[in-house]
Design an enzyme around this catalytic site. Structure first.
Site, mmCIF file in Angstrom:
data_model
loop_
_atom_site.group_PDB
_atom_site.id
_atom_site.type_symbol
_atom_site.label_atom_id
_atom_site.label_comp_id
_atom_site.label_asym_id
_atom_site.label_seq_id
_atom_site.Cartn_x
_atom_site.Cartn_y
_atom_site.Cartn_z
ATOM 1 C CB CYS A 77 -0.898 -0.015 1.226
ATOM 2 S SG CYS A 77 -1.981 1.420 1.360
ATOM 3 C CB CYS B 99 -1.759 -2.201 7.839
ATOM 4 S SG CYS B 99 -3.067 -2.901 6.819
ATOM 5 C CB CYS C 155 -3.325 4.075 6.189
ATOM 6 S SG CYS C 155 -4.841 3.195 6.565
ATOM 7 C CD GLU D 263 -24.084 -11.936 22.217
ATOM 8 O OE1 GLU D 263 -24.054 -10.735 22.561
ATOM 9 O OE2 GLU D 263 -23.076 -12.634 22.049
ATOM 10 C CB CYS E 137 -9.635 -10.865 19.566
ATOM 11 S SG CYS E 137 -10.609 -9.753 20.608
ATOM 12 C CD GLN F 33 -13.843 -13.896 14.891
ATOM 13 O OE1 GLN F 33 -13.193 -12.902 14.594
ATOM 14 N NE2 GLN F 33 -13.874 -14.370 16.127
ATOM 15 C CB CYS G 22 -7.760 -1.040 1.395
ATOM 16 S SG CYS G 22 -7.029 -1.741 2.896
#
Length: 478
Positions: A92, A101, A98, A360, A432, A310, A181
């Site tokens: 990129c 990332c 940016c 949930e 995560c 996900q 992107c």
């Protein structure tokens, strides 16, 4: 990486006569990568730590100090004196600007090593584990073109008066305008420039976060990686009653459906809160339908604009298969899936067990889970709406396996206590965030009730510092 010697002065001088002050230039070698993606170097006989974005372990660099503390500082890369053998050319052109990332300059093999180390360090330092096995990270089949959902802030450039969309520069609210992107699904590239141009032509009022005026806040795109179906959603600073301030909206939405064969729906989401949260609680469909179909683990799922699913479909299946391989289910097990969302893991696992209950707290997610169960004719999955800490006591059977997939903040302490009381044979913890995973595993294992059997990282987020992993806990024999 530990930081020692708190008595160091901010204005002290290294052996080379360079002072440790804001604005000064120093030379360091980058030795590591931090959990937030910055390169980490040490200066002045290894006594002070410097965090530098856009650097790679092995880089010898010149750094300008921009924020200085006695023991550590944040720096800005000025010049690469000697590049690391792990440094690669980013795909990129705005990768260094940016905030989407952090690791495009790092070769993918080294990204995987750094992510495994991130998990190991969290378990050692936060979890205080001394003996455990962290497997090598399961690599993505491709480190680019994987994201199945993107959400771009929309701004009106103050100079050109052009509509722009992209990601914010790291640590700021300065937008980096994008038309493509490399980490997102390539189908999104055909939408981005055209949708911005159409919004420009319509002259719809663009949201200004400084004065909280205007309407168009975000553009969101979601794709079914297996079906190719796409949803387009505009997040607006308004309600159903303010749609009139977006004239010709229905005609424009229909034009988008006609122009893009893969587009199945155009939606509006309403968010009037002055917050960093992107989606509001209400979404309406303007044209087409308010969901796309996706195939996951051989099952059909309906995904709406604000559904949590996900971001990396293929790697989510790898994680699911890792869980199934470890559990070796025989069909008689009773399972509880805590933080089950729309049943992404619940429903595939249901095919291998006698009974499964999903918990949930989001009502809309449970409604979608029930729809998805019906679509796939799965009848042995039950779903409960509520906070995990309030629902675990209501499980009507002795549990063999409990699956945890909490948000980034991890499990509530009450949930940990209830798990220890329920005492299932196996706990599977999907995370995560290695730091909160390590914290919760410490609470579960250091009581002596459970043993950490295995930790398997799975790379859901190539080119970033984020890592998903699954930990398996076995009940110790009494």
């Amino acid at each position: 990486m530990s930081i020692d010697n708190p008595s160091l002065s901010m204005s002290s001088t290294s052996d080379h006569g360079v002072t440790w002050q804001q604005g000064h230039l120093i030379e360091v070698e980058i030795l590591d990568l931090s959990p937030n993606g910055d390169g980490v170097g040490r200066w002045s006989d290894q006594q002070r730590v410097v965090f530098v974005p856009n650097t790679v372990p092995g880089d010898q660099i010149s750094v300008r100090l921009v924020r200085v503390k006695p023991r550590y500082a944040y720096g800005q890369l000025q010049h690469i004196i000697r590049p690391s053998p792990h440094r690669v050319r980013p795909q990129c052109i705005v990768a260094d600007k940016c905030g989407g990332c952090q690791w495009q300059p790092v070769d993918y093999a080294h990204q995987l090593i750094a992510k495994q180390d991130q998990v190991i360090q969290a378990l050692e330092r936060i979890g205080q584990f001394q003996s455990f096995a962290v497997e090598p990270v399961l690599a993505a089949p491709s480190p680019f073109a994987y994201r199945n959902k993107v959400t771009y802030p929309i701004v009106l450039n103050s100079n050109s008066r052009r509509v722009q969309a992209g990601y914010y520069r790291k640590g700021s609210h300065k937008l980096i305008n994008l038309n493509q992107c490399p980490v997102q699904d390539p189908h999104f590239d055909i939408f981005l420039a055209d949708i911005k141009e159409d919004i420009q032509k319509q002259d719809w009022p663009i949201y200004n976060e400084q004065n909280h005026r205007g309407f168009i806040r975000h553009l969101s795109l979601r794709i079914g990686r297996r079906t190719g179906e796409v949803l387009l959603t505009l997040v607006i600073n308004g309600s159903q009653h303010s749609i009139t301030k977006l004239p010709d909206l229905e005609n424009q939405a229909q034009q988008w459906l006609d122009q893009y064969p893969e587009l199945v729906g155009v939606c509006l989401n309403f968010n009037t809160q002055r917050t960093n949260r992107i989606f509001g609680a209400e979404t309406t469909c303007v044209a087409g339908r308010n969901y796309l179909n996706e195939t996951f683990a051989g099952l059909t799922f309906q995904l709406r604009p604000d559904t949590f699913f996900q971001i990396h479909t293929e790697q989510a299946e790898v994680l699911l298969n890792t869980i199934l391989e470890y559990l070796q289910l025989r069909g008689h097990e009773r399972v509880v899936d805590v933080y089950c969302g729309i049943g992404t893991l619940t429903l595939p696992i249901a095919q291998h067990v006698q009974e499964i209950v999903g918990i949930e707290m989001q009502t809309a997610a449970i409604e979608q889970a029930q729809v998805n169960a019906s679509l796939n004719q799965i009848t042995n999955a039950t779903f409960i709406v509520g906070a995990a800490k309030d629902c675990l006591d209501a499980i009507p059977f002795a549990t063999d396996v409990i699956l945890l997939d909490p948000p980034r903040k991890g499990c509530h302490e009450d949930v940990i206590e209830q798990l220890l009381t329920l005492n299932p044979q196996t706990i599977v913890y999907v995370s995560c965030h290695p730091a909160t995973l390590a914290r919760d595993l410490k609470l579960l294992c250091h009581s002596g009730q459970y043993t950490l059997s295995r930790v398997q990282p799975v790379d859901f987020f190539p080119q970033t510092a984020h890592i998903e992993c699954v930990a398996f806990l076995s009940r110790q024999a009494s």
